[in-house]
Design a protein around this motif. Structure first.
Motif, PDB file in Angstrom:
ATOM      1  N   ASN A  84      -0.724  16.936 -10.829  1.00  0.00           N
ATOM      2  CA  ASN A  84      -0.176  15.398  -9.996  1.00  0.00           C
ATOM      3  C   ASN A  84      -1.223  14.793  -9.571  1.00  0.00           C
ATOM      4  OD1 ASN A  84       2.215  15.320 -10.959  1.00  0.00           O
ATOM      5  ND2 ASN A  84       3.226  16.772  -9.612  1.00  0.00           N
ATOM      6  N   LEU A  85      -1.564  13.499  -9.995  1.00  0.00           N
ATOM      7  CA  LEU A  85      -2.045  12.165  -8.669  1.00  0.00           C
ATOM      8  C   LEU A  85      -1.617  12.193  -8.235  1.00  0.00           C
ATOM      9  CD1 LEU A  85      -3.091  11.668 -12.401  1.00  0.00           C
ATOM     10  CD2 LEU A  85      -3.702   9.125 -11.261  1.00  0.00           C
ATOM     11  N   ASN A  86      -2.525  11.939  -6.949  1.00  0.00           N
ATOM     12  CA  ASN A  86      -2.263  11.950  -5.368  1.00  0.00           C
ATOM     13  C   ASN A  86      -2.219  10.333  -5.067  1.00  0.00           C
ATOM     14  OD1 ASN A  86      -5.210  10.411  -4.930  1.00  0.00           O
ATOM     15  ND2 ASN A  86      -5.697  12.862  -4.477  1.00  0.00           N
ATOM     16  N   SER A  87      -1.911   9.729  -4.624  1.00  0.00           N
ATOM     17  CA  SER A  87      -1.220   8.301  -3.431  1.00  0.00           C
ATOM     18  C   SER A  87      -2.515   7.607  -4.143  1.00  0.00           C
ATOM     19  CB  SER A  87      -0.590   8.314  -2.574  1.00  0.00           C
ATOM     20  OG  SER A  87      -1.216   8.757  -1.573  1.00  0.00           O
ATOM     21  N   GLY A  88      -4.073   8.409  -3.576  1.00  0.00           N
ATOM     22  CA  GLY A  88      -4.563   7.343  -3.661  1.00  0.00           C
ATOM     23  C   GLY A  88      -5.322   7.176  -4.865  1.00  0.00           C
ATOM     24  N   GLU A  89      -5.145   8.173  -6.024  1.00  0.00           N
ATOM     25  CA  GLU A  89      -6.055   7.646  -6.945  1.00  0.00           C
ATOM     26  C   GLU A  89      -4.838   7.183  -7.806  1.00  0.00           C
ATOM     27  OE1 GLU A  89      -7.726  12.266  -8.261  1.00  0.00           O
ATOM     28  OE2 GLU A  89      -5.421  11.433  -7.876  1.00  0.00           O
ATOM     29  N   LEU A  90      -3.866   6.569  -7.903  1.00  0.00           N
ATOM     30  CA  LEU A  90      -2.676   6.156  -8.219  1.00  0.00           C
ATOM     31  C   LEU A  90      -3.489   5.029  -7.341  1.00  0.00           C
ATOM     32  CD1 LEU A  90       0.609   8.109  -7.910  1.00  0.00           C
ATOM     33  CD2 LEU A  90      -0.730   7.329  -9.607  1.00  0.00           C
ATOM     34  N   GLY A  91      -2.943   4.030  -6.476  1.00  0.00           N
ATOM     35  CA  GLY A  91      -3.513   3.164  -5.429  1.00  0.00           C
ATOM     36  C   GLY A  91      -4.920   2.481  -6.606  1.00  0.00           C
ATOM     37  N   GLN A  92      -5.601   3.325  -6.573  1.00  0.00           N
ATOM     38  CA  GLN A  92      -7.408   2.713  -6.778  1.00  0.00           C
ATOM     39  C   GLN A  92      -7.000   2.101  -8.360  1.00  0.00           C
ATOM     40  OE1 GLN A  92      -9.810   2.526  -5.924  1.00  0.00           O
ATOM     41  NE2 GLN A  92     -10.963   1.970  -7.438  1.00  0.00           N
ATOM     42  N   ILE A  93      -5.425   2.830  -9.287  1.00  0.00           N
ATOM     43  CA  ILE A  93      -5.043   2.182 -10.658  1.00  0.00           C
ATOM     44  C   ILE A  93      -4.373   1.274 -10.164  1.00  0.00           C
ATOM     45  CG2 ILE A  93      -4.850   2.485 -12.811  1.00  0.00           C
ATOM     46  CD1 ILE A  93      -5.729   6.501 -12.351  1.00  0.00           C
ATOM     47  N   ALA A  94      -3.934   1.502  -9.894  1.00  0.00           N
ATOM     48  CA  ALA A  94      -1.936   0.623  -9.623  1.00  0.00           C
ATOM     49  C   ALA A  94      -3.007  -1.209  -9.460  1.00  0.00           C
ATOM     50  CB  ALA A  94      -1.366   0.725  -8.973  1.00  0.00           C
ATOM     51  N   GLY A  95      -4.133  -0.891  -8.013  1.00  0.00           N
ATOM     52  CA  GLY A  95      -4.535  -1.749  -7.875  1.00  0.00           C
ATOM     53  C   GLY A  95      -5.110  -2.960  -8.601  1.00  0.00           C
ATOM     54  N   ARG A  96      -5.463  -2.482  -9.814  1.00  0.00           N
ATOM     55  CA  ARG A  96      -6.387  -3.112 -10.610  1.00  0.00           C
ATOM     56  C   ARG A  96      -5.441  -4.441 -11.424  1.00  0.00           C
ATOM     57  NH1 ARG A  96     -11.293  -2.757  -9.971  1.00  0.00           N
ATOM     58  NH2 ARG A  96     -11.920  -1.032  -9.636  1.00  0.00           N
ATOM     59  N   ALA A  97      -3.927  -4.981 -11.256  1.00  0.00           N
ATOM     60  CA  ALA A  97      -2.877  -5.333 -11.805  1.00  0.00           C
ATOM     61  C   ALA A  97      -3.559  -6.504  -9.957  1.00  0.00           C
ATOM     62  CB  ALA A  97      -1.954  -5.075 -11.547  1.00  0.00           C
ATOM     63  N   GLY A  98      -3.362  -7.602 -10.725  1.00  0.00           N
ATOM     64  CA  GLY A  98      -3.566  -9.093  -9.817  1.00  0.00           C
ATOM     65  C   GLY A  98      -5.152  -8.921 -10.020  1.00  0.00           C
ATOM     66  N   ARG A  99      -5.333 -10.281  -9.613  1.00  0.00           N
ATOM     67  CA  ARG A  99      -7.373 -10.763  -9.849  1.00  0.00           C
ATOM     68  C   ARG A  99      -7.269 -11.888  -8.486  1.00  0.00           C
ATOM     69  NH1 ARG A  99     -10.012  -6.913  -9.481  1.00  0.00           N
ATOM     70  NH2 ARG A  99     -11.750  -7.711  -9.290  1.00  0.00           N
ATOM     71  N   HIS A 100      -8.149 -11.503  -7.571  1.00  0.00           N
ATOM     72  CA  HIS A 100      -8.307 -12.558  -6.916  1.00  0.00           C
ATOM     73  C   HIS A 100      -6.859 -12.892  -6.264  1.00  0.00           C
ATOM     74  CE1 HIS A 100     -12.587 -13.226  -8.128  1.00  0.00           C
ATOM     75  NE2 HIS A 100     -11.949 -13.604  -9.840  1.00  0.00           N
ATOM     76  N   ILE A 101      -6.794 -14.396  -6.578  1.00  0.00           N
ATOM     77  CA  ILE A 101      -5.390 -14.385  -5.321  1.00  0.00           C
ATOM     78  C   ILE A 101      -4.213 -14.807  -6.076  1.00  0.00           C
ATOM     79  CG2 ILE A 101      -6.851 -16.405  -3.896  1.00  0.00           C
ATOM     80  CD1 ILE A 101      -5.854 -18.169  -5.574  1.00  0.00           C
ATOM     81  N   LYS A 102      -4.233 -14.506  -7.644  1.00  0.00           N
ATOM     82  CA  LYS A 102      -3.213 -14.057  -7.695  1.00  0.00           C
ATOM     83  C   LYS A 102      -2.280 -12.242  -7.631  1.00  0.00           C
ATOM     84  CE  LYS A 102      -1.630 -13.713 -12.957  1.00  0.00           C
ATOM     85  NZ  LYS A 102      -1.998 -14.244 -14.392  1.00  0.00           N
ATOM     86  N   ASP A 103      -0.962 -12.618  -7.730  1.00  0.00           N
ATOM     87  CA  ASP A 103      -0.704 -11.234  -7.515  1.00  0.00           C
ATOM     88  C   ASP A 103      -0.224 -10.429  -8.793  1.00  0.00           C
ATOM     89  OD1 ASP A 103      -0.113 -12.246  -5.124  1.00  0.00           O
ATOM     90  OD2 ASP A 103       1.965 -12.954  -5.228  1.00  0.00           O
ATOM     91  N   GLY A 104      -0.095  -8.823  -8.462  1.00  0.00           N
ATOM     92  CA  GLY A 104       0.472  -8.320  -9.490  1.00  0.00           C
ATOM     93  C   GLY A 104       0.827  -7.245  -9.473  1.00  0.00           C
ATOM     94  N   THR A 105       1.459  -6.360 -10.446  1.00  0.00           N
ATOM     95  CA  THR A 105       2.416  -5.679 -10.508  1.00  0.00           C
ATOM     96  C   THR A 105       2.190  -4.407 -10.960  1.00  0.00           C
ATOM     97  OG1 THR A 105       3.671  -6.175 -12.348  1.00  0.00           O
ATOM     98  CG2 THR A 105       4.540  -7.485 -10.419  1.00  0.00           C
ATOM     99  N   PHE A 106       3.198  -2.829 -10.692  1.00  0.00           N
ATOM    100  CA  PHE A 106       2.920  -1.785 -11.598  1.00  0.00           C
ATOM    101  C   PHE A 106       4.159  -1.160 -11.370  1.00  0.00           C
ATOM    102  CE2 PHE A 106       2.788  -1.040  -6.272  1.00  0.00           C
ATOM    103  CZ  PHE A 106       3.587   0.402  -6.135  1.00  0.00           C
TER     104      PHE A 106
END
Length: 1016
Positions: free
Chosen positions: A250-272
């Motif tokens: 299973n992916l650990n929380s840090g790996e999931l966070g690294q990928i999920a963090g690609r949602a939202g760029r600059h000041i635009k919010d993102g979702t996962f």
């Protein structure tokens, strides 16, 4: 030895904090610099950005497979593996330093962050999880934490087909990525694909599709988590387990966070979130991902940089050395170390690697990356071939290299084939970029780079063709731009929007091209309708102004305009006034739709009143009075056809004035039916049956649509189908009679043929063909011809009309006919047989006025199509054939009294009951019972029940019957009976007379031949 952390700054934080951008700004602020990145793809992106800042002559790109080294370049963009362990540049930056904990590549990142420094400034970029370990390993380091520029929220679980646009879907195997991309293409128009195994050029092209808006979805592996700057609004995890090279976990929380963090760029919010096949994240994990709080990295992967090249064994021992500093752990054997272990087992390697320089060359060869993902043994064999060339020849054998490159230089094949060739050519690209490995490295660098680019372009084309619907993607992009779409319609109705085939426009309905479904299909359809808005209005105007010749009503109940369906007819309570339903998309609205509906309704009403004009005129007749008016009303209600037996009393009571007034409106009084011959023509018959079928459960439910054209084709008879209602046949102008349905005007012609056969009196006039004894008859060729029937069909038809058959042998029939021949003196004066049919199909007149003849009825209907009759053996054939038992002859007579009716043409004096039977020509009594068929009782009985007609001699039928029974001269003497045993019949023969030549094609040729034999 680990360098001090003084002068080193660590810029840490989650994704979308601008770390890479900050490093580029700091580097170009120095006179020279170097930045290391985790991926060749990311290195390419950063290289492009630096070139835009300082110019192409000042920037070098150094990766394992590619080198761009302008003279006097001040800045270098490298992959971490390609960074040197020592440098003199003023600035050094290492990106994604948290990868120092990666099992496969971590030791390389650990080595660079511990040993590589810039003269003036060193930046370490990565996740905040590295803070504690960096403080531990690099005392004096400066930690700078940067907050995320936008927020990240959990959106829960959604099906792949319901994911919002601008979504990146993450999976961890190529097969899974391809399967998801295929699903997205079918449902949403297409997706870009990004995998770590793709070449940088292919990945850049795929990312470009997404970034430019040609597709709204990106399907990728965790490669997108490594610094790819994408405009992603939502990240969906289609898997949460991966194979890390050693095991599935299973992916650990840090790996999931690294990928999920690609949602939202600059000041635009993102979702996962997750897709339907992944369990929703628990609350604790969601909180960690939203707040970017992950477990800190506690140890870094480490491998010694002090290699012992004295021997292969010594080199292996040095690689197995353990770290002596807390916070570091010995890395698992990487690909290069695994290859060395395999090669060390080969005796030939041990023999040739006998000096330190050769051992070092062997370790250098083992660094060849395994792009092809083959087994360690196969990879070791390739390294062995290269190593032997390097040791024995000094360079790699270019003939061998040329052969390998030529095999990869093909752009045919599918995705997997092209991916394998790209992996193969990347191997030789790496070889061409190793210093000192080739005699002419520049040539091979250019050659392999050219082939890799060509293969990458071909792979991008295959990926796009397979996973992107270009039509949908282009239209979606144009819709987002709110641009005016250009539509073109071909002559046959094909619709093209922005040059792409969209579907078919038929009338006012647009049908999208097959293969599109899901929400994007609706969007594409909306785009087509938007482009076709003006066309709908223009077509509505043309239809409103069109003439009746452009419109038509089909047998399927559809109204067509120049061939395209524009409306459908629905039955109502009034059969002659169906409801019109306009067939049009929602885009046809307002006045345009009203004009279309009004024009079609006018046409339908005009068409019905024109085609059914005789019926319409009869319904409006004002000069009909009394019984005539009532009979006309019934005829209109029954759409122009009445069984005469159903209105026998009204017809009997109708005077000649009433009959004449109805005849003026085209009504005919036949032996079996009261009908309007004009409505038997194909067009009225088709329309009447259509209107009746619409009212009675519709065409689809009743199943009449296919039968209407057959009945309306002008045929005289057709094979019946018991699944259809008999009323349907009646309205089509046919009488349902057993296995065949016969057109009613043809039945009236049949009555005309039968009537003189039953009126003929033996010994008075020449015998008509088919007449027997004045009370019975046999079928003739003329009967078969007008009905288009076989003898078996004819038997069914006559039974359906109520006639009954007596069976006698051919010899008996021939003997009786010979006995009934008139003498020569009796034939001197021949009177014309009264064969004309008159009003009510009887032989009398009412008030001295006769009705229309049967010939007049037939003349007003369409000419029947005569079907071929069964072949009949000629007399010559019968004589030449082998002797066989002749078939019995069927003598047809009208039905008995218990039928309450009799067929037209029955002699007025014949009132024999079915229960009584009757005598044959030979004097034997036969049963008048006939086999019961599946006809309804009314259809089995002859028409005109309850009516009596005189015999043209002014005598009532009852009296005539008694007289006929009293006069038995024409019936022959009773046969003598002995001990209840029948004796052969004896006939009183009259003097023979000369017979007319027998038609060899006549069905009675055999009888004629037998008579000739009897004469001899």
């Amino acid at each position: 030895m680990i360098l001090s952390g003084r002068g080193v700054s660590a810029v840490l934080g989650p994704t979308n904090t601008g770390k890479t951008h900050f490093a580029i700004e700091r580097m170009v602020a120095h006179g020279s610099g170097m930045i290391g990145l985790p991926l060749r793809l990311l290195a390419r992106e950063v290289y492009t950005r630096v070139v835009e800042r300082v110019g192409v002559k000042n920037v070098a790109l150094v990766t394992g497979e590619e080198k761009i080294s302008p003279p006097n370049a001040r800045f270098s963009v490298c992959t971490v593996e390609a960074m040197p362990r020592e440098t003199k540049v003023a600035f050094v930056a290492i990106d994604e330093v948290q990868l120092a904990g990666d099992l496969e590549r971590g030791h390389i990142f650990t080595d660079r962050l511990l040993h590589l420094r810039g003269r003036e400034e060193t930046l370490l970029l990565g996740s905040a999880t590295m803070k504690s370990i960096l403080l531990q390993l690099l005392p004096g380091i400066t930690i700078v934490e940067r907050p995320r520029l936008s927020q990240l929220f959990y959106a829960g679980q959604k099906k792949i087909t319901r994911l919002p646009q601008r979504t990146a879907i993450v999976a961890f195997s190529a097969d899974e990525v391809y399967a998801i991309a295929e699903l997205i293409r079918r449902q949403r128009g297409g997706a870009a694909v990004v995998l770590g195994a793709l070449s940088p050029r292919t990945r850049n092209a795929q990312v470009g599709l997404y970034q430019e808006g040609d597709v709204e979805y990106l399907v990728a592996t965790d490669a997108i988590g490594m610094g790819l700057n994408l405009d992603v609004d939502h990240v969906a995890f289609a898997q949460d387990r991966k194979f890390d090279g050693y095991q599935f976990r299973n992916l650990n929380s840090g790996e999931l966070g690294q990928i999920a963090g690609r949602a939202g760029r600059h000041i635009k919010d993102g979702t996962f979130g997750v897709t339907g096949r992944v369990n929703p994240f628990d609350d604790e994990l969601v909180e960690r991902l939203e707040t970017h709080v992950f477990d800190p990295v506690k140890v870094l992967q480490w491998r010694t940089a002090q290699f012992d090249y004295s021997s292969v064994t010594a080199l292996q021992r040095s690689l197995d050395a353990a770290p002596r500093i807390e916070g570091l752990t010995r890395a698992l054997p990487a690909t290069d170390q695994q290859a060395l272990e395999f090669l060390s087992r080969y005796p030939e390697i041990a023999d040739i690697a006998d000096r330190p320089d050769r051992v070092e060359k062997l370790w250098e060869a083992c660094a060849l990356p395994d792009y092809r993902r083959i087994t360690p043994a196969q990879h070791a064999d390739l390294i062995q071939s290269l190593y032997f060339d390097l040791v024995r020849r000094g360079t790699v054998n270019e003939d061998f290299l040329a052969d390998q490159v030529r095999r990869a230089d093909r752009t045919d094949g599918e995705i997997d084939t092209l991916s394998a060739r790209i992996a193969q050519i990347r191997t030789w690209t790496y070889v061409s970029n190793r210093p000192g490995w080739l005699a002419d490295p520049t040539h091979w660098q250019e050659k392999t780079r050219e082939i890799e680019d060509r293969l990458s372009d071909a792979l991008h084309e295959r990926l796009t063709k397979r996973f992107v619907d270009r039509r949908t993607s282009v239209l979606m992009k144009r819709l987002r731009e709110n641009a005016m779409l250009e539509a073109e319609i071909s002559v046959n109705g094909d619709v093209f929007v922005e040059g792409h085939a969209m579907g078919q426009l038929s009338g006012f309905r647009f049908t999208p091209i097959s293969g599109m479904e899901g929400p994007d299909a609706k969007a594409v359809e909306a785009a087509a309708h938007r482009a076709l808005a003006l066309e709908f209005e223009a077509r509505a105007a043309r239809l409103h102004a069109s003439g009746n010749g452009d419109l038509a009503i089909g047998s399927d109940g559809l109204v067509r305009w120049v061939g395209d369906p524009v409306a459908r007819l629905i039955g109502t309570d009034h059969i002659l006034h169906p409801r019109v339903i306009v067939l049009a998309d929602e885009q046809l609205t307002g006045a345009a739709r009203d004009h279309v509906a009004a024009r079609i309704e006018r046409f339908v009403n005009h068409h019905i009143s024109t085609v059914l004009k005789p019926l319409d005129d009869l319904s409006r007749a004002e000069d009909l009075q009394g019984l005539a008016k009532g009979l006309a009303f019934q005829l209109v209600e029954n759409l122009g056809v009445l069984f005469r037996r159903d209105v026998a009393d009204d017809v009997k009571s109708l005077d000649q004035d009433g009959r004449a007034s109805m005849r003026r409106y085209g009504v005919r009084f036949g032996a079996y039916h009261i009908f309007m011959p004009a409505l038997l023509k194909p067009a009225p018959a088709e329309l009447i049956t259509l209107l009746w079928a619409l009212k009675n459960d519709g065409l689809d439910k009743a199943g009449y649509g296919d039968l209407i054209p057959v009945l309306a084709a002008g045929r005289t008879s057709v094979v019946t189908d018991t699944t259809y209602e008999r009323m349907f046949y009646k309205l089509a102008g046919f009488r349902f009679l057993g296995k065949r349905a016969v057109r009613i005007d043809i039945l009236e012609r049949l009555a005309d043929l039968i009537r003189p056969l039953l009126q003929w009196k033996p010994g008075t006039t020449p015998r008509p063909e088919g007449a027997y004894d004045g009370r019975r008859f046999v079928t003739t060729t003329a009967m078969l011809s007008i009905l288009g029937a076989t003898p078996d069909d004819m038997e069914e038809i006559l039974k359906g009309l109520g006639y009954r058959a007596d069976s006698v042998s051919a010899e008996e029939a021939a003997g009786f006919l010979a006995a009934q021949k008139p003498s020569s003196t009796e034939t001197a004066e021949v009177t014309k047989p009264e064969a004309e049919s008159v009003d009510d199909a009887d032989q009398s007149t009412v008030d001295g006025e006769t009705d229309a003849t049967a010939s007049e009825v037939v003349a007003e209907t369409s000419a029947p199509t005569e079907a071929p009759v069964a072949d009949v053996a000629t007399a010559e054939d019968a004589a030449a054939a082998e002797p066989t038992e002749p078939k019995p002859v069927l003598l047809w007579r009208p039905g008995g009294r218990n039928d309450n009716q009799r067929p037209a043409g029955r002699p007025a004096g014949d009132r024999r009951s079915a229960g009584q039977g009757q005598r044959t020509a030979g004097g034997e009594r036969t049963s008048s019972a006939e086999p019961r068929n599946d006809q309804r009782r009314d259809d089995r009985r002859p028409d005109n029940r309850g009516e009596r007609r005189d015999d043209n001699r002014g005598k009532f039928a009852g009296k005539g019957e008694r007289q006929d029974r009293g006069d038995r001269k024409d019936r022959g003497p009773r046969p003598e009976r002995d001990n209840n045993k029948s004796q052969p019949a004896r006939f009183e023969a009259k003097p023979p007379r000369k017979e007319k030549p027998v038609d060899p094609d006549s069905p009675f040729a055999k009888l004629a031949a037998l008579k000739e034999q009897m004469k001899k």
